[in-house]
Design a protein around this motif. Sequence first.
Motif, PDB file in Angstrom:
ATOM      1  N   TRP A 111       0.786  -1.086  -0.115  1.00  0.00           N
ATOM      2  CA  TRP A 111       0.055  -0.027  -0.029  1.00  0.00           C
ATOM      3  C   TRP A 111       0.915   1.193   0.041  1.00  0.00           C
ATOM      4  O   TRP A 111       1.864   1.325   0.757  1.00  0.00           O
ATOM      5  N   LEU A 119      -8.292   3.848  -2.452  1.00  0.00           N
ATOM      6  CA  LEU A 119      -9.187   2.925  -1.395  1.00  0.00           C
ATOM      7  C   LEU A 119     -10.087   3.831  -0.799  1.00  0.00           C
ATOM      8  O   LEU A 119     -11.282   3.429  -0.652  1.00  0.00           O
ATOM      9  N   LEU A 145     -14.375  -2.095  -4.584  1.00  0.00           N
ATOM     10  CA  LEU A 145     -13.404  -1.977  -3.659  1.00  0.00           C
ATOM     11  C   LEU A 145     -12.861  -3.213  -3.194  1.00  0.00           C
ATOM     12  O   LEU A 145     -11.519  -3.293  -2.909  1.00  0.00           O
ATOM     13  N   TYR A 148     -10.248  -4.116  -5.735  1.00  0.00           N
ATOM     14  CA  TYR A 148      -9.158  -3.306  -5.527  1.00  0.00           C
ATOM     15  C   TYR A 148      -8.008  -3.676  -4.655  1.00  0.00           C
ATOM     16  O   TYR A 148      -6.785  -3.734  -4.913  1.00  0.00           O
ATOM     17  N   ILE A 149      -8.765  -4.450  -3.700  1.00  0.00           N
ATOM     18  CA  ILE A 149      -7.446  -5.169  -2.733  1.00  0.00           C
ATOM     19  C   ILE A 149      -6.623  -6.103  -3.667  1.00  0.00           C
ATOM     20  O   ILE A 149      -5.689  -6.506  -3.333  1.00  0.00           O
ATOM     21  N   VAL A 193     -11.345  -1.301   6.262  1.00  0.00           N
ATOM     22  CA  VAL A 193     -10.615  -0.147   5.346  1.00  0.00           C
ATOM     23  C   VAL A 193      -9.782   0.629   6.411  1.00  0.00           C
ATOM     24  O   VAL A 193      -8.482   0.921   5.993  1.00  0.00           O
TER      25      VAL A 193
END
Length: 218
Positions: A111, A119, A145, A148-149, A193
């Motif tokens: 990240w 995010l 979402l 995207y992880i 998140v």
Amino acid sequence: MSRNISPFKLNENQFGESLPEQIAKHILEKIMKDELKPGDKIVEEHIAQELKTSRAPVREALYLLQIDNIVERVPRKGTLVKSFTKYEIKEYTEVMIGLIQMALELSKERWTPDSLLALDEKLEKMSNMFNAGELLAYQESSSALTNYIFEIANNKALSKFYYESVYILNVFAKIKWTTETMIHFHPKMEETVNFIKSNKIDQAKAIIPSLLLDTLTE
């Protein structure tokens, strides 16, 4: 020589899916959008005409969906959209829990400030749909979402398994979710998140079982 390309084939086919696999996903999308409901008959000829293809790959796509228990062949009735049992939903949910937890584990140290900002933006879109009470749009933003992880995890094999399963799980969610489900789900997604943003991946992973089991199998 030019050829007609159906809308469902315009998306990037990053995993080299065969035509029957793509058609199977197209049919799943129709189920998710309530264009096909449990008990509806799927006519090979109609799908072939819609996608401007022959009936052979459609027949194979239906066979793939039959293996996944999405459709069933009934004597003298043809291929019907199947109604899902609680046990089947639980099985797929348990598999998805493991895939998401693995994606979170692989996302460690990947990240960046930019990806965390992205995010946050995806969570904000979810929150907007939540506040508006838009259930279908909320489900779609939740999927974006989660996708995207897996993008951050950057493992093609894991992503392949995920994308093969997520359509089926989305069908389950489409059938089962209510506004109350969304109200229960959203705070846990926000918490997940926040743990990712705080680099507390183990805590984020710990939320996933209840996040999915409570909203899909209860």
